[in-house]
Design a protein around this motif. Structure first.
Motif, PDB file in Angstrom:
ATOM      1  N   UNK A   1      -6.859  14.526  16.203  1.00  0.00           N
ATOM      2  CA  UNK A   1      -6.487  14.236  17.595  1.00  0.00           C
ATOM      3  C   UNK A   1      -7.171  12.992  18.141  1.00  0.00           C
ATOM      4  N   UNK A   2      -8.113  12.457  17.418  1.00  0.00           N
ATOM      5  CA  UNK A   2      -8.829  11.259  17.851  1.00  0.00           C
ATOM      6  C   UNK A   2      -7.912  10.046  17.637  1.00  0.00           C
ATOM      7  N   UNK A   3      -7.313   9.526  18.708  1.00  0.00           N
ATOM      8  CA  UNK A   3      -6.360   8.433  18.583  1.00  0.00           C
ATOM      9  C   UNK A   3      -7.006   7.155  18.045  1.00  0.00           C
ATOM     10  N   UNK A   4      -8.282   6.937  18.369  1.00  0.00           N
ATOM     11  CA  UNK A   4      -8.970   5.754  17.855  1.00  0.00           C
ATOM     12  C   UNK A   4      -9.079   5.821  16.334  1.00  0.00           C
ATOM     13  N   UNK A   5      -9.388   7.018  15.809  1.00  0.00           N
ATOM     14  CA  UNK A   5      -9.464   7.193  14.352  1.00  0.00           C
ATOM     15  C   UNK A   5      -8.097   7.020  13.712  1.00  0.00           C
ATOM     16  N   UNK A   6      -7.059   7.591  14.347  1.00  0.00           N
ATOM     17  CA  UNK A   6      -5.702   7.461  13.817  1.00  0.00           C
ATOM     18  C   UNK A   6      -5.284   5.993  13.750  1.00  0.00           C
ATOM     19  N   UNK A   7      -5.577   5.252  14.807  1.00  0.00           N
ATOM     20  CA  UNK A   7      -5.219   3.834  14.844  1.00  0.00           C
ATOM     21  C   UNK A   7      -5.946   3.060  13.756  1.00  0.00           C
ATOM     22  N   UNK A   8      -7.234   3.321  13.595  1.00  0.00           N
ATOM     23  CA  UNK A   8      -8.038   2.598  12.605  1.00  0.00           C
ATOM     24  C   UNK A   8      -7.553   2.882  11.190  1.00  0.00           C
ATOM     25  N   UNK A   9      -7.393   4.169  10.864  1.00  0.00           N
ATOM     26  CA  UNK A   9      -7.044   4.527   9.493  1.00  0.00           C
ATOM     27  C   UNK A   9      -5.602   4.153   9.155  1.00  0.00           C
ATOM     28  N   UNK A  10      -4.689   4.299  10.100  1.00  0.00           N
ATOM     29  CA  UNK A  10      -3.293   3.972   9.818  1.00  0.00           C
ATOM     30  C   UNK A  10      -3.094   2.466   9.684  1.00  0.00           C
ATOM     31  N   UNK A  11      -3.772   1.683  10.517  1.00  0.00           N
ATOM     32  CA  UNK A  11      -3.673   0.225  10.410  1.00  0.00           C
ATOM     33  C   UNK A  11      -4.238  -0.254   9.085  1.00  0.00           C
ATOM     34  N   UNK A  12      -5.363   0.314   8.675  1.00  0.00           N
ATOM     35  CA  UNK A  12      -5.966  -0.046   7.400  1.00  0.00           C
ATOM     36  C   UNK A  12      -5.022   0.263   6.245  1.00  0.00           C
ATOM     37  N   UNK A  13      -4.385   1.431   6.288  1.00  0.00           N
ATOM     38  CA  UNK A  13      -3.430   1.794   5.238  1.00  0.00           C
ATOM     39  C   UNK A  13      -2.254   0.823   5.221  1.00  0.00           C
ATOM     40  N   UNK A  14      -1.786   0.420   6.395  1.00  0.00           N
ATOM     41  CA  UNK A  14      -0.689  -0.533   6.461  1.00  0.00           C
ATOM     42  C   UNK A  14      -1.045  -1.875   5.856  1.00  0.00           C
ATOM     43  N   UNK A  15      -2.267  -2.340   6.133  1.00  0.00           N
ATOM     44  CA  UNK A  15      -2.715  -3.606   5.552  1.00  0.00           C
ATOM     45  C   UNK A  15      -2.747  -3.534   4.025  1.00  0.00           C
ATOM     46  N   UNK A  16      -3.209  -2.411   3.493  1.00  0.00           N
ATOM     47  CA  UNK A  16      -3.288  -2.272   2.029  1.00  0.00           C
ATOM     48  C   UNK A  16      -1.897  -2.288   1.403  1.00  0.00           C
ATOM     49  N   UNK A  17      -0.946  -1.632   2.053  1.00  0.00           N
ATOM     50  CA  UNK A  17       0.420  -1.636   1.517  1.00  0.00           C
ATOM     51  C   UNK A  17       1.010  -3.039   1.517  1.00  0.00           C
ATOM     52  N   UNK A  18       0.750  -3.794   2.565  1.00  0.00           N
ATOM     53  CA  UNK A  18       1.247  -5.173   2.615  1.00  0.00           C
ATOM     54  C   UNK A  18       0.629  -5.997   1.492  1.00  0.00           C
ATOM     55  N   UNK A  19      -0.667  -5.859   1.279  1.00  0.00           N
ATOM     56  CA  UNK A  19      -1.331  -6.610   0.203  1.00  0.00           C
ATOM     57  C   UNK A  19      -0.731  -6.257  -1.144  1.00  0.00           C
ATOM     58  N   UNK A  20      -0.533  -4.961  -1.401  1.00  0.00           N
ATOM     59  CA  UNK A  20       0.041  -4.547  -2.684  1.00  0.00           C
ATOM     60  C   UNK A  20       1.477  -5.045  -2.846  1.00  0.00           C
ATOM     61  N   UNK A  21       2.201  -5.118  -1.754  1.00  0.00           N
ATOM     62  CA  UNK A  21       3.582  -5.627  -1.818  1.00  0.00           C
ATOM     63  C   UNK A  21       3.593  -7.101  -2.197  1.00  0.00           C
ATOM     64  N   UNK A  22       2.735  -7.887  -1.561  1.00  0.00           N
ATOM     65  CA  UNK A  22       2.650  -9.318  -1.881  1.00  0.00           C
ATOM     66  C   UNK A  22       2.191  -9.510  -3.316  1.00  0.00           C
ATOM     67  N   UNK A  23       1.173  -8.770  -3.740  1.00  0.00           N
ATOM     68  CA  UNK A  23       0.685  -8.896  -5.118  1.00  0.00           C
ATOM     69  C   UNK A  23       1.786  -8.517  -6.106  1.00  0.00           C
ATOM     70  N   UNK A  24       2.580  -7.496  -5.760  1.00  0.00           N
ATOM     71  CA  UNK A  24       3.668  -7.097  -6.638  1.00  0.00           C
ATOM     72  C   UNK A  24       4.719  -8.178  -6.792  1.00  0.00           C
ATOM     73  N   UNK A  25       4.939  -8.942  -5.725  1.00  0.00           N
ATOM     74  CA  UNK A  25       5.919 -10.023  -5.787  1.00  0.00           C
ATOM     75  C   UNK A  25       5.466 -11.148  -6.704  1.00  0.00           C
ATOM     76  N   UNK A  26       4.149 -11.277  -6.924  1.00  0.00           N
ATOM     77  CA  UNK A  26       3.644 -12.344  -7.800  1.00  0.00           C
ATOM     78  C   UNK A  26       3.691 -11.947  -9.267  1.00  0.00           C
ATOM     79  N   UNK A  27       3.998 -10.682  -9.560  1.00  0.00           N
ATOM     80  CA  UNK A  27       4.060 -10.236 -10.938  1.00  0.00           C
ATOM     81  C   UNK A  27       2.706 -10.173 -11.609  1.00  0.00           C
ATOM     82  N   UNK A  28       1.648 -10.025 -10.827  1.00  0.00           N
ATOM     83  CA  UNK A  28       0.312  -9.926 -11.400  1.00  0.00           C
ATOM     84  C   UNK A  28      -0.390 -11.251 -11.593  1.00  0.00           C
TER      85      UNK A  28
END
Length: 481
Positions: free
Chosen positions: A144-171
């Motif tokens: 229920x802590x919205x500050x924690x939800x915002x922090x953890x969800x934003x961090x997860x989103x950043x990681x997915x974006x990084x992995x998507x970009x890295x995947x586009x480079x083929x390693x």
């Protein structure tokens, strides 16, 4: 005098070191990579540095505080709709010697495979999709802590974006550092350094972004800077022209910040640090003081701007209008730009920032006396995205030349690059604006089709729509749409 210069320089670097203690950070890199057996975080094997620069449409500052209504009105920021999209994604590759760099832009509407099983969607939705899913999962788990939800969800989103970009480079590339800027960043940073100089081919007005610029060279700062990089309505190439805007802006910003005047001016440096602290998020462990010292070599070096190859806009059922991407072609394109095993093999020819190929009409003239040469060259240029003009004959010439209207050298250089680089650019005030005239001489040879930008033919006709060169080493400011 020498002592005074040393003292001022020391003062600047001493205060610059404070930024590492106060800037907002995220552990997105340290947590998203596999640790080595000794527990240390992975380091680049080749000594090169790959930075993912992300611009988000967040209506908050770096600390998560909402921007005031007054600031949003000033920045034409609009109303937040709860979706965190990434409108700017640039992968900056800096080889070990630190004397050159290539910045590769990824269009926001590129239709790609999103990491972590989200399927094929627009690239700019990668962060938002993971952020929203993670936030919902946490709430379902009873958080229920919205500050924690915002922090953890934003961090997860950043990681997915990084992995998507890295995947586009083929390693071929792994992201070593992450920098995120928001709506206020362009406002704060450009005001701190006194603005940057840009140039437009034509006047620009756009209510959505607040853009209102005359044609020609001008210095922009604050809200004007944000409007300059956000406008896409009314531009011939739409979002691809906006990418070119972002590239020339970043080049001008780099030139200004890396100049000796900025890093030795205590007042400018202090204002710049305050602006960065308020509006920029970096990954944990990134020592900005050390990095700034390494990047001093770029002052006399080379920053090259490129954009991944994409196809013509296409409508989809679920994502609307998108830019199709050939994954194999993108991998080959990036691999060719990010190869650093031998610095002497770095690209020696580049194309200046310019309008997308689709905004340039090309007329081709046969000056070599070879049957159907003008027609075949025009066909080739049309396949590369240029607007088809006329094919005709002209007086014999030993060499190939490309004629362009005053102020439109970048269009000519894009055509020369498409021709293989073997042509002379000639300014000619009789050439209509928006057009280029190619006189194919006896020295003409078809371009090498093994270029990374045209490799990887998998049945999808996709050609690079914009190419660009290092404004930081250019003599003057390049005009764009």
């Amino acid at each position: 005098m020498s002592a005074a210069v040393l003292l001022v320089t020391w003062y600047g670097w001493y205060h610059l070191s404070d930024i590492d203690d106060d800037i907002t950070t995220t552990d997105v890199i340290a947590s998203s990579v596999t640790e080595q057996s000794d527990g240390e975080t992975r380091k680049p094997l080749d000594g090169a540095v790959d930075i993912l620069l992300v611009g988000v449409d967040s209506r908050t500052d770096a600390q998560g505080n909402p921007l005031s209504d007054e600031v949003l009105a000033l920045l034409n920021g609009g109303v937040a709709d709860g979706t965190l999209n990434t409108d700017t994604m640039i992968l900056v590759h800096i080889p070990q010697d630190g004397t050159r760099a290539v910045a590769i832009s990824f269009p926001r509407d590129a239709y790609v495979e999103i990491a972590d099983g989200f399927g094929k969607h627009k690239l700019n939705s990668a962060m938002a999709r993971q952020k929203n899913e993670t936030a919902q999962r946490l709430r379902n788990e009873g958080v229920t802590d919205e500050a924690r939800i915002e922090l953890e969800s934003t961090l997860a989103g950043r990681r997915t974006l990084i992995k998507t970009i890295e995947g586009m480079t083929g390693g071929s590339v792994t992201v070593d550092n992450y920098a995120e800027v928001n709506l206020a960043s362009f406002y704060e940073v450009t005001k701190a350094i006194g603005g940057v100089e840009v140039c437009l081919n034509q006047p620009a007005r756009d209510r959505a972004s607040g853009a209102n610029f005359p044609a020609g060279r001008q210095t922009i700062a604050g809200a004007q800077a944000l409007s300059f990089v956000r406008q896409r309505s009314g531009l011939p190439g739409g979002d691809l022209d906006r990418i070119v805007r972002q590239q020339v802006f970043i080049g001008a910003l780099a030139r200004k910040v890396l100049s000796t005047g900025t890093l030795t001016d205590p007042a400018l440096l202090s204002g710049l640090m305050d602006a960065v602290k308020k509006s920029v998020v970096l990954n944990e462990g990134w020592n900005i003081t050390e990095f700034a010292g390494q990047m001093q070599g770029l002052v006399s070096g080379n920053i090259q701007f490129r954009t991944i190859p994409v196809g013509d806009p296409t409508d989809t059922w679920s994502d609307g209008n998108v830019l199709p991407v050939d994954p194999a072609q993108v991998r080959q394109f990036i691999k060719g730009l990010a190869t650093d095993n031998n610095p002497s093999k770095a690209p020696t020819t580049t194309t200046p920032v310019g309008p997308p190929n689709s905004a340039v009409t090309v007329n081709v003239y046969n000056s070599a006396g070879v049957n159907r040469l003008a027609a075949s060259v025009l066909d080739m240029l049309a396949e590369k995205g240029f607007r088809r003009g006329d094919a005709d004959s002209a007086a014999y010439a030993d060499t190939t030349s490309v004629r362009y209207a005053p102020g439109e050298r970048s269009s000519a250089d894009n055509v020369i690059s498409a021709l293989g680089g073997n042509a002379e650019a000639v300014e000619d005030d009789s050439v209509p604006r928006g057009q280029v005239q190619v006189y194919v001489g006896a020295d003409y040879a078809p371009p090498d089709q093994s270029d990374p930008a045209s490799a990887g033919d998998t049945g999808t006709k996709i050609t690079p729509t914009t190419t660009s060169a290092p404004p930081i080493t250019a003599d003057g400011v390049v005009c764009v749409n």
